[in-house]
Design an enzyme around this catalytic site. Structure first.
Site, PDB file in Angstrom:
ATOM      1  CB  SER A 158      -0.667  -0.312   0.842  1.00  0.00           C
ATOM      2  OG  SER A 158      -1.337   1.146   1.357  1.00  0.00           O
ATOM      3  CE1 TYR A 199      -4.715  -2.497   4.385  1.00  0.00           C
ATOM      4  CE2 TYR A 199      -3.547  -0.105   4.914  1.00  0.00           C
ATOM      5  CZ  TYR A 199      -4.511  -1.530   3.719  1.00  0.00           C
ATOM      6  OH  TYR A 199      -4.342  -1.173   2.707  1.00  0.00           O
TER       7      TYR A 199
END
Length: 295
Positions: free
Chosen positions: A141, A154
């Site tokens: 990401s 995350y």
């Protein structure tokens, strides 16, 4: 530039394939002639996603944090397809909350699914990848490059999988296995739409991101960018924490205030995938592995 390897005829395993990036990628690869194995937690969604892929697809219900379930999936993939050429570690969940307000179990679960789930997935499928001198693509990401408040679980998990994959890249060179990391920003998926609404963010086109990922797989690229602008950020990643800190302090404070007023449920894993993981753990705290396939 590395000469691309046509994906037609290759066996591709994709985790987190019930919806979102995983399901869309499986369908695109199947359209290009690949054989695809879809792994995930939602049987009905997996069956529907596999059906869209046609006769060259099979699905397996699998929690990527459960080594026994992964072993069952590996056996099923080997029986159905005979081997693995490409492994895409895509399964992931997310939550948005400051550490001080987050539910500890939910916070830890994000890291367990995203980081340990990826590690356990690669460990399970590695013998088949080595046998076929295959390619492992880790879905990371933009959060791995730009540490961001309110999604620290995350971000930590995605920075972790990036470090894991790039370290493994060197280990596996001698075995003929190539390794890549894919970076995506907020993309138009179920999870992306929930995150986008909460942060009032513009979502990036899913089809365009899938095209870039497929191209990366065919070239067995080390770095794959779901959105073109991310390529420009990697060389200056050392500057990103400072930039995020300067620009994010005000929004972070406002978000924390809003979340405190919303109550504990606001810090649960977001989106249908997050709910599916929570439901699976609640219904069966010690799940027995199950699998299904579409011949």
């Amino acid at each position: 530039m590395r000469i691309p390897q046509p994906i037609a005829g290759q066996v591709v395993v994709i985790t987190g394939a019930a919806r979102g990036i995983g399901a869309a990628l499986a369908q695109r690869l199947a359209e290009r002639g690949a054989q695809v194995a879809l792994l995930g937690l939602e049987p009905e969604q997996l069956a529907a996603a596999a059906a869209r892929c046609g006769d060259r697809a099979a699905w397996f219900e699998c929690d990527v944090t459960d080594p026994d379930a992964l072993a069952t999936a590996v056996a099923g993939v080997q029986e159905r397809f005979g081997g693995v050429d490409v492994l895409v570690a895509n399964a992931g969940i997310a939550m948005g909350s400051p550490l001080s307000l987050s539910d500890p179990a939910a916070y830890d679960r994000v890291i367990e699914v995203n980081l340990l789930g990826s590690i356990r997935t690669v460990r399970a499928f590695l013998p088949l990848l080595v046998r076929n001198r295959g390619y492992y693509l880790q879905i990371a990401s933009l959060a791995a490059l730009a540490p961001t408040p309110m999604i620290t679980a995350y971000g930590a998990s995605k920075a972790g999988v990036e470090a894991f994959a790039l370290g493994l890249r060197t280990e596996l060179t001698g075995h003929g296995v190539r390794v890549g990391v894919a970076y995506l920003s907020f993309t138009d998926t179920d999870m992306g739409r929930v995150a986008g609404r909460s942060g009032r963010l513009r979502l990036h086109d899913l089809d365009a991101a899938i095209t870039r990922i497929v191209n990366g797989i065919e070239h067995r690229s080390t770095y794959v960018y779901g959105q073109a602008f991310i390529r420009l950020l990697r060389p200056v990643r050392g500057l990103m924490p400072g930039v995020v800190h300067l620009l994010g302090r005000g929004p972070a404070a406002r978000f924390e205030t809003a979340l405190a007023q919303a109550g504990p449920q606001a810090s649960s894993p977001i989106g249908p995938g997050g709910r599916a993981d929570t439901k699976a753990r609640a219904n069966d705290p010690d799940p027995a592995p199950e699998s299904g396939s579409r011949p």
